[in-house]
Design an enzyme around this catalytic site. Structure first.
Site, mmCIF file in Angstrom:
data_model
loop_
_atom_site.group_PDB
_atom_site.id
_atom_site.type_symbol
_atom_site.label_atom_id
_atom_site.label_comp_id
_atom_site.label_asym_id
_atom_site.label_seq_id
_atom_site.Cartn_x
_atom_site.Cartn_y
_atom_site.Cartn_z
ATOM 1 C CG ASP A 172 -2.036 1.120 1.167
ATOM 2 O OD1 ASP A 172 -3.008 1.119 0.487
ATOM 3 O OD2 ASP A 172 -1.818 1.986 2.083
ATOM 4 C CG HIS B 84 -5.238 -2.703 -0.468
ATOM 5 N ND1 HIS B 84 -4.668 -2.539 -1.352
ATOM 6 C CD2 HIS B 84 -5.116 -2.097 0.679
ATOM 7 C CE1 HIS B 84 -3.840 -1.514 -1.230
ATOM 8 N NE2 HIS B 84 -4.223 -1.399 0.267
#
Length: 321
Positions: A98, A298
């Site tokens: 991320d 994610h």
């Protein structure tokens, strides 16, 4: 596996670590902590590496400067360089997820003498654009496309963290749910929402914890963010334009150390980072691996720990461990 504090040049950092051998640093993103890498710390230690996952600046048990300008990319890269030295090493492999991937890419770009290889998860390397600061460009693009507001732009507001601070447990539960690969189509967040809404307001109130998130693990996140708040983590985003202004010297620079990238097939970040993902080979001169993990969202290193560990150890084998 142990947790301890280590003092660097100007920061007291909390780290999760295990093992002995070549150093591998694991950099988390938003809204996460060093504990998001537990599966990787254990696997790397078992394979003969010294695995270290810090709580980054503004997060968890690490110092949280009050000034928003203290969260620029050069500060974040500096923290990682300092950590390598404080651990008694001169070089390492850096892995990021991320926003932590963005930090890892910049580590490899600016200090290839220290970061001899880089592995990014979920967020691809994005080169500095020529046409000006990024937040105005993102606003113009999303409006032209009729997509509303991208959460990154909404995070520029001085009170954007307030909704997270008001109820950390609900905020974290919604964030993990909305970006998870097990969440059904139509209930994942795309990162875009209508004017007048926020990221959290558009995520269903009945959001549940992802299948991989135990109650005990979630309680660790809630305790950390209840104590430390979300201002520092959101301040990372508030420095995007300042980062652009400070990095003209990196215009058109390519990453030349060995590199790898993996992303979940169902990662919502692909809605707005997809073009950069497709163009990675143009910016990573020694791209050894680019992998899409089927069904993953994610939170890839927690959703698919065995697969991520396999890819990471394969890459480390290629770059000399």
């Amino acid at each position: 596996m142990q947790t301890r504090h280590i003092q660097t040049d100007g920061l007291n950092q909390q780290i999760l670590e295990a093992g002995t051998g070549p150093l591998v640093l694991l950099i988390h993103g938003f809204p996460e902590l060093g504990i998001s890498w537990r599966a990787q710390v254990g696997a790397l230690a078992a394979a003969g590496f010294h695995a270290v996952a810090p709580d980054m600046r503004g997060y968890g048990g690490t110092d949280k400067p009050a000034d928003t300008t203290a969260y620029g990319m050069l500060d974040l890269v500096g923290d990682v360089v300092d950590l390598v030295r404080a651990l008694g090493e001169t070089a390492c492999v850096v892995v990021g997820h991320d926003f932590g991937a963005a930090v890892a890419w910049q580590c490899a770009l600016t200090r290839p003498d220290v970061f001899r290889a880089v592995f990014g998860l979920s967020v691809p390397f994005q080169p500095r654009r020529l046409k000006g600061p990024p937040t105005a460009a993102m606003t113009a693009i999303t409006r032209r496309a009729g997509l509303g507001v991208l959460y990154i732009n909404q995070f520029q507001e001085p009170d954007a963290h307030a909704a997270f601070d008001a109820d950390p447990a609900t905020a974290l539960r919604k964030a993990f749910y909305a970006y998870d690969g097990a969440t059904p189509d139509g209930r994942q967040s795309t990162g875009f929402f209508p004017e007048g809404q926020t990221l959290l307001s558009t995520i269903p109130d009945d959001a549940t914890l992802p299948p991989w998130m135990s109650d005990a693990h979630f309680a660790e996140y809630v305790a950390a963010f209840s104590a430390g708040g979300f201002k520092g983590p959101v301040d990372w985003y508030r420095n995007l334009d300042a980062n652009w202004a400070a990095t003209a010297f990196l215009q058109d620079a390519r990453i030349r150390v060995p590199a790898a990238f993996a992303v979940g097939e169902r990662d919502p970040v692909r809605h707005y980072a997809g073009p950069a993902e497709a163009g990675l080979k143009d910016w990573l001169a020694d791209l050894r691996m680019q992998q899409v993990v089927p069904g993953a969202g994610h939170w890839i290193q927690q959703e698919r720990p065995d697969e991520v560990n396999r890819l990471l150890l394969d890459f480390l084998g290629q770059v000399g461990g």
